[in-house]
Design a protein around this motif. Structure first.
Motif: not given
Length: 494
Positions: A44-45, A48, A52-54
């Motif tokens: 997820n990092e 993102i 810009k989103v998980p």
């Protein structure tokens, strides 16, 4: 974004409508739930940061799944996967299965086009061809052709290469193909000039040092060398007393200078020398200890697995011994350094060889208790060891295994062995024992022997194994009796 094979598998599992629990992910991937949380956090990092989103969403009490934005889409085209390791893993799966065929599903090509699949097949063929081994395939299967000695060499080299790539990615280093080839050549040069193989994890030290030197010179960040004091007397004497290592270090620096078209500070020779000297010292101190320990662990695996008193009682034991030893020796270095390996063959392995895996795991857990390392043999390591045992079994299924029983276990047995092999080339004399030795190794005999030839009357029965009384000279009557018994055995099997 570069993800490991476990992280890739997690993305595949979550790419459906239903939520999946952390417990299910942990059991499927053979990791702890803590590791699952860490993997999801990392994925997820990275998403993102770039999207810009998980990628992965969670809901309390339900578990995890991919975000609706990415679900049912080609997620694999959005991220950069460590393809080299993936291809090495497929190559390794084929090598372990040799000479048997492997289903093409081992390539995990669900998300790839036909052209991408063909490109991967060509790359796998290139990897295999380095070891004089050929890749063959049709619409359903992949298989190899080559010699046993090259198969073993390829397994060992690929395994070390995969660990090297994993370790570099773990510390954030990604090396382009041209630089990688150059650094590989420097490792080969060191090995050739020193006439010594630099195994894992020592090669990582050299790899990272050469890479960092190249990176700093490219970026102009070498001003710190101008403030360095000249070499001290002890440092100069150390280099002078090791002329061979000094010659190697000098050659490496000259090669880097030519590769980058720059002139480097003379201190760089000492820094390379220092690394090679340090590795050489470490290997001298630990190699004898590790070799002895690897020998003992290898013997324990074989004797305990087959329930025999000595490794030499196992037919063609050298083949299995060498396979296990060549895996266990570098494994000890990994365990000492706290490095764990991955094994993308585990799913298939547990389905096909579950009983062997569990048996090897029981033995490994006993050995783990005796090892003084914080890091122990995990399921990934045990999986590789399991494949060596299965490989051995496949090779032993082709011939009939014969046990010779003589009064002392020796005597005329050598002459008898020659006579049997001349008349029955498909028979494999796996051991010669005395009657006393037979009683001590009954479990081994039950599992590995098809037929027993005895030059003395043996007042015993060993399950369904036929026992033939023969002359030490193997006369014509004995040959007729053996042929008759072999036909009966074949009929019984049908």
């Amino acid at each position: 974004m570069i993800f490991s094979s476990n992280e890739n598998m997690m993305i595949n599992i979550l790419n459906f409508d239903e939520y999946v629990s952390a417990k299910y992910l942990a059991e499927t991937l053979y990791v702890s739930t803590k590791t699952v949380y860490r993997m999801i956090k990392k994925i997820n990092e990275l998403f993102i940061e770039e999207k810009k989103v998980p990628l992965i969403i969670s809901e309390h009490g339900k578990g995890y799944r991919l975000s609706s934005r990415f679900r049912n889409s080609d997620v694999h085209s959005m991220v950069e996967f460590a393809e080299e390791n993936t291809l090495n893993e497929v190559a390794l799966a084929l090598l372990f299965k040799y000479p048997n065929k492997v289903k093409r599903t081992v390539m995990n090509t669900d998300y790839l086009s036909d052209s991408s699949i063909e490109r991967r097949l060509k790359k796998i063929a290139e990897i295999i061809n380095k070891y004089a081994i050929q890749l063959h395939y049709d619409r359903e299967y992949l298989w190899l052709s080559g010699k046993e000695v090259t198969i073993r060499k390829a397994i060992n080299h690929l395994f070390l290469e995969m660990n090297k790539l994993n370790s570099l990615s773990e510390i954030g280093i990604t090396i382009n193909a041209i630089d990688k080839y150059f650094i590989d050549q420097q490792i080969v040069l060191i090995e050739e000039m020193l006439n010594e193989y630099i195994n894992y994890p020592y090669d990582i030290t050299i790899y990272t040092h050469i890479y960092m030197v190249m990176k700093r010179y490219r970026e102009g960040e070498v001003h710190y060398l101008g403030n360095q004091e000249p070499l001290e007397k002890e440092e100069r004497l150390l280099m002078e007393s090791n002329p061979q290592l000094l010659e190697v270090a000098t050659k490496i620096i000259r090669n880097i200078e030519n590769y980058l078209s720059i002139q480097m500070d003379s201190l760089e020779i000492y820094f390379v020398f220092q690394n090679i000297y340090s590795i050489n010292s470490q290997k001298r101190e630990s190699s004898n200890v590790d070799k002895k320990l690897a020998e003992e662990i290898t013997k324990k695996f074989i004797t305990d697995y087959f329930m025999i008193s000595d490794v030499t009682l196992l037919p063609e034991s050298r083949s299995l011994y060498e396979d296990l030893y060549q895996h266990i020796l570098p494994m000890l270095s990994r365990l000492r350094s706290g490095i764990r390996v991955e094994n993308n063959l585990l799913d298939e392995l547990l389905l096909e060889y579950r009983s062997t895996f569990l048996k090897v795991k029981t033995l490994a857990e006993e050995i783990n208790q005796e090892l003084m390392f914080d890091t122990k043999m995990n399921d990934a390591e045990i999986g590789y060891l399991t494949l060596y045992f299965e490989k051995y079994k496949i090779h032993r299924q082709e011939d009939k295994n014969i046990l010779l029983i003589c009064s002392t276990g020796v005597g005329t047995s050598e002459l008898l062995k020659v006579r049997i092999q001349q008349n029955f080339p498909t028979m494999n004399i796996i051991a010669t024992m005395s009657q006393r030795q037979v009683k001590k190794n009954l479990d081994f005999i039950k599992e590995n022997v098809d037929l027993i030839f005895s030059t003395i009357r043996v007042p015993m029965e060993i399950e369904n194994i036929p026992i033939l009384l023969i002359s030490p000279l193997l006369i014509d009557k004995d040959i007729q009796n053996i042929n008759h018994t072999m036909k009966e055995i074949e009929q019984w099997k049908k």
